[in-house]
Design a protein around this motif. Structure first.
Motif, PDB file in Angstrom:
ATOM      1  N   TRP A 168       0.627  -1.197   0.142  1.00 27.49           N
ATOM      2  CA  TRP A 168       0.132   0.155  -0.026  1.00 27.49           C
ATOM      3  C   TRP A 168       0.381   1.265   0.105  1.00 27.49           C
ATOM      4  N   TYR A 169       2.315   1.501   0.492  1.00 24.49           N
ATOM      5  CA  TYR A 169       3.106   2.507   0.722  1.00 24.49           C
ATOM      6  C   TYR A 169       2.808   2.410  -0.523  1.00 24.49           C
ATOM      7  N   LYS A 170       3.730   1.186  -1.340  1.00 24.39           N
ATOM      8  CA  LYS A 170       4.222   1.419  -2.460  1.00 24.39           C
ATOM      9  C   LYS A 170       3.485   2.111  -3.709  1.00 24.39           C
ATOM     10  N   GLU A 171       1.935   1.626  -3.883  1.00 22.65           N
ATOM     11  CA  GLU A 171       0.591   1.624  -4.340  1.00 22.65           C
ATOM     12  C   GLU A 171       0.861   4.067  -4.430  1.00 22.65           C
ATOM     13  N   LEU A 172       0.733   4.647  -3.333  1.00 17.75           N
ATOM     14  CA  LEU A 172       0.499   5.422  -2.807  1.00 17.75           C
ATOM     15  C   LEU A 172       1.347   6.079  -3.472  1.00 17.75           C
ATOM     16  N   PHE A 173       2.847   5.660  -3.636  1.00 12.89           N
ATOM     17  CA  PHE A 173       4.021   7.225  -3.646  1.00 12.89           C
ATOM     18  C   PHE A 173       3.995   6.694  -5.189  1.00 12.89           C
ATOM     19  N   THR A 174       3.732   5.930  -5.991  1.00 13.24           N
ATOM     20  CA  THR A 174       3.799   5.343  -7.444  1.00 13.24           C
ATOM     21  C   THR A 174       2.834   5.256  -8.294  1.00 13.24           C
ATOM     22  N   GLU A 175       1.398   4.630  -8.118  1.00 17.16           N
ATOM     23  CA  GLU A 175       1.034   4.692  -8.641  1.00 17.16           C
ATOM     24  C   GLU A 175      -0.483   6.073  -8.398  1.00 17.16           C
ATOM     25  N   ASP A 176      -0.454   6.877  -7.747  1.00 18.72           N
ATOM     26  CA  ASP A 176      -1.059   7.467  -7.362  1.00 18.72           C
ATOM     27  C   ASP A 176      -0.467   9.694  -7.366  1.00 18.72           C
ATOM     28  N   PRO A 177      -1.047   9.533  -8.372  1.00 21.38           N
ATOM     29  CA  PRO A 177      -0.061  10.877  -8.645  1.00 21.38           C
ATOM     30  C   PRO A 177      -1.264  12.123  -7.507  1.00 21.38           C
ATOM     31  N   ASN A 178      -1.749  12.521  -6.817  1.00 24.48           N
ATOM     32  CA  ASN A 178      -1.722  13.383  -6.355  1.00 24.48           C
ATOM     33  C   ASN A 178      -1.677  13.237  -4.615  1.00 24.48           C
ATOM     34  N   PHE A 179      -1.192  11.955  -4.005  1.00 22.76           N
ATOM     35  CA  PHE A 179      -1.232  11.822  -2.472  1.00 22.76           C
ATOM     36  C   PHE A 179      -0.551  12.578  -2.208  1.00 22.76           C
ATOM     37  N   ILE A 180       0.705  12.827  -2.873  1.00 22.65           N
ATOM     38  CA  ILE A 180       2.345  13.821  -2.543  1.00 22.65           C
ATOM     39  C   ILE A 180       1.849  15.081  -2.565  1.00 22.65           C
ATOM     40  N   THR A 181       1.113  15.845  -3.253  1.00 18.15           N
ATOM     41  CA  THR A 181       0.749  16.730  -3.944  1.00 18.15           C
ATOM     42  C   THR A 181      -0.238  17.383  -2.412  1.00 18.15           C
ATOM     43  N   ASN A 182      -1.285  16.309  -2.000  1.00 16.11           N
ATOM     44  CA  ASN A 182      -2.008  16.791  -1.328  1.00 16.11           C
ATOM     45  C   ASN A 182      -1.302  15.969   0.229  1.00 16.11           C
ATOM     46  N   ILE A 183      -0.521  16.055   0.819  1.00 12.73           N
ATOM     47  CA  ILE A 183      -0.003  15.816   1.607  1.00 12.73           C
ATOM     48  C   ILE A 183       1.000  16.908   1.828  1.00 12.73           C
ATOM     49  N   VAL A 184       1.953  17.730   1.323  1.00 13.49           N
ATOM     50  CA  VAL A 184       2.878  18.493   0.756  1.00 13.49           C
ATOM     51  C   VAL A 184       1.561  19.590   1.307  1.00 13.49           C
ATOM     52  N   ASP A 185       0.788  19.974   0.097  1.00 15.79           N
ATOM     53  CA  ASP A 185      -0.047  21.057   0.762  1.00 15.79           C
ATOM     54  C   ASP A 185      -0.964  21.380   2.026  1.00 15.79           C
ATOM     55  N   THR A 186      -0.922  19.931   2.640  1.00 10.46           N
ATOM     56  CA  THR A 186      -1.451  20.007   4.180  1.00 10.46           C
ATOM     57  C   THR A 186      -0.626  20.127   5.458  1.00 10.46           C
ATOM     58  N   LEU A 187       0.721  19.997   4.572  1.00  4.95           N
ATOM     59  CA  LEU A 187       2.084  19.949   5.598  1.00  4.95           C
ATOM     60  C   LEU A 187       2.338  21.440   5.509  1.00  4.95           C
ATOM     61  N   LYS A 188       2.257  22.083   4.520  1.00  2.66           N
ATOM     62  CA  LYS A 188       2.838  23.562   3.969  1.00  2.66           C
ATOM     63  C   LYS A 188       2.261  24.415   4.623  1.00  2.66           C
ATOM     64  N   SER A 189       0.966  24.444   4.160  1.00  2.00           N
ATOM     65  CA  SER A 189      -0.557  25.123   4.834  1.00  2.00           C
ATOM     66  C   SER A 189       0.229  24.942   6.616  1.00  2.00           C
ATOM     67  N   ILE A 190       0.168  23.786   7.559  1.00  4.04           N
ATOM     68  CA  ILE A 190       0.643  23.912   8.756  1.00  4.04           C
ATOM     69  C   ILE A 190       1.753  24.672   9.079  1.00  4.04           C
ATOM     70  N   VAL A 191       3.110  24.592   8.192  1.00  4.95           N
ATOM     71  CA  VAL A 191       4.137  25.292   8.773  1.00  4.95           C
ATOM     72  C   VAL A 191       4.214  27.218   8.448  1.00  4.95           C
ATOM     73  N   PHE A 192       2.834  27.573   7.522  1.00  2.04           N
ATOM     74  CA  PHE A 192       2.634  27.832   7.948  1.00  2.04           C
ATOM     75  C   PHE A 192       1.950  29.229   8.065  1.00  2.04           C
ATOM     76  N   SER A 193       1.023  28.615   8.961  1.00  2.00           N
ATOM     77  CA  SER A 193       0.038  28.846   9.737  1.00  2.00           C
ATOM     78  C   SER A 193       0.531  28.849  11.315  1.00  2.00           C
ATOM     79  N   ALA A 194       1.078  27.513  11.573  1.00  2.00           N
ATOM     80  CA  ALA A 194       1.617  28.049  12.555  1.00  2.00           C
ATOM     81  C   ALA A 194       2.332  28.798  13.555  1.00  2.00           C
TER      82      ALA A 194
END
Length: 291
Positions: A63-89
């Motif tokens: 499942w971890y391999k599928e998240l990084f290799t088969e789903d193009p939106n996963f990394i973008t979604n996680i990065v956007d979420t973390l970016k929001s936390i880093v900016f807001s906190a």
């Protein structure tokens, strides 16, 4: 005898701290520890339902391999979420410090204003936050309508990007600074007036008092507030992840393992942010004494 009594006092303080934490520790061991480890197992397994119950088969990092290799939106979604936390906190912490400094002054109606400011924290809920965020999203500010945005756009990116984010998210920043403001206000009230009086006698100004006295004394409170803010923002940011799972996962059995893998990757990212926060705000007394 004096050292023995001091050790006894320290032991009593430690035992008192353990007693206060005991209900939480028992609750963690009884109600949370098994689901926590079971979710780790699910992220490495296939889940099947049968008349005999639930069965799981180990599939490794599928499942971890599928998240990084088969789903193009996963990394973008996680990065956007973390970016929001880093900016807001950091902005929430800065707003909390400013508000705590203002509320710590002897002003008329100070207690009433504290209660009114903390009230949104009490009524906050999923529907309330969803409505608030949706209203802010629909009421998009058009930069061309306000001269302040024109001024900000002409600044360097390192200044304009944070300022634009503040103006676009000012309601959320103030809404989430209630608990942090109270924590920092508690720390401010523990700083004795004699320290400021001694600094004034030595010729220190308000700015020097803030940097040399107030902030160092508030460091533990700021650390606690920062950790709370990161976790609080992370819990709010899990809503898009749940929606993402529902949208992208069609197999009815897959979400159990798939969501566990997403949750643990997300948790590791949040732990990394908390580690950075602790590294920046940790006490450095050992180094000072070593010198």
């Amino acid at each position: 005898m004096a050292n023995q009594s001091k050790m006894t006092l320290k032991t009593k303080e430690k035992l008192m701290g353990v007693m206060f934490m005991l209900p939480w520790i028992l609750g963690l061991l009884i109600f949370s520890l098994y689901p926590l480890f079971y979710s780790i197992w699910l992220s490495f397994a296939n889940v099947e339902f049968s008349s005999a119950g639930i069965s799981t088969d180990f599939v490794g990092i599928k499942w971890y391999k599928e998240l990084f290799t088969e789903d193009p939106n996963f990394i973008t979604n996680i990065v956007d979420t973390l970016k929001s936390i880093v900016f807001s906190a950091p902005m929430i912490i800065v707003a909390s410090i400013i508000l705590a400094l203002l509320l710590n002054k002897a002003l008329p109606g100070r207690a009433i204003f504290r209660a009114l400011y903390f009230f949104p924290v009490i009524i906050i809920s999923g529907p309330v936050m969803s409505k608030l965020i949706n209203n802010q999203a629909t009421a998009i500010i058009h930069p061309d309508q306000y001269s302040i945005y024109t001024v900000i756009e002409n600044m360097p990116d390192i200044i304009s990007v944070p300022l634009t984010y503040i103006f676009d998210n000012i309601v959320i920043i103030l809404w989430y600074s209630g608990v942090q403001m109270l924590i920092i206000l508690t720390g401010l009230q523990k700083i004795g007036d004699s320290i400021y009086e001694a600094a004034s006698i030595d010729g220190a100004g308000s700015w020097e008092k803030f940097w040399k006295i107030t902030l160092p004394y508030l460091r533990p409170m700021i650390l606690v507030s920062s950790a709370y803010t990161v976790v609080d923002l992370a819990s709010m940011s899990t809503t898009p992840i749940h929606a993402y799972i529902e949208k992208n996962v069609t197999n009815i059995l897959k979400p159990y393992s798939y969501s566990s893998a997403i949750s643990w990757l997300y948790a590791l990212a949040i732990l990394a942010i908390l580690g950075i926060v602790f590294f920046i705000l940790r006490e450095r007394r050992a180094k000072l004494y070593a010198k």
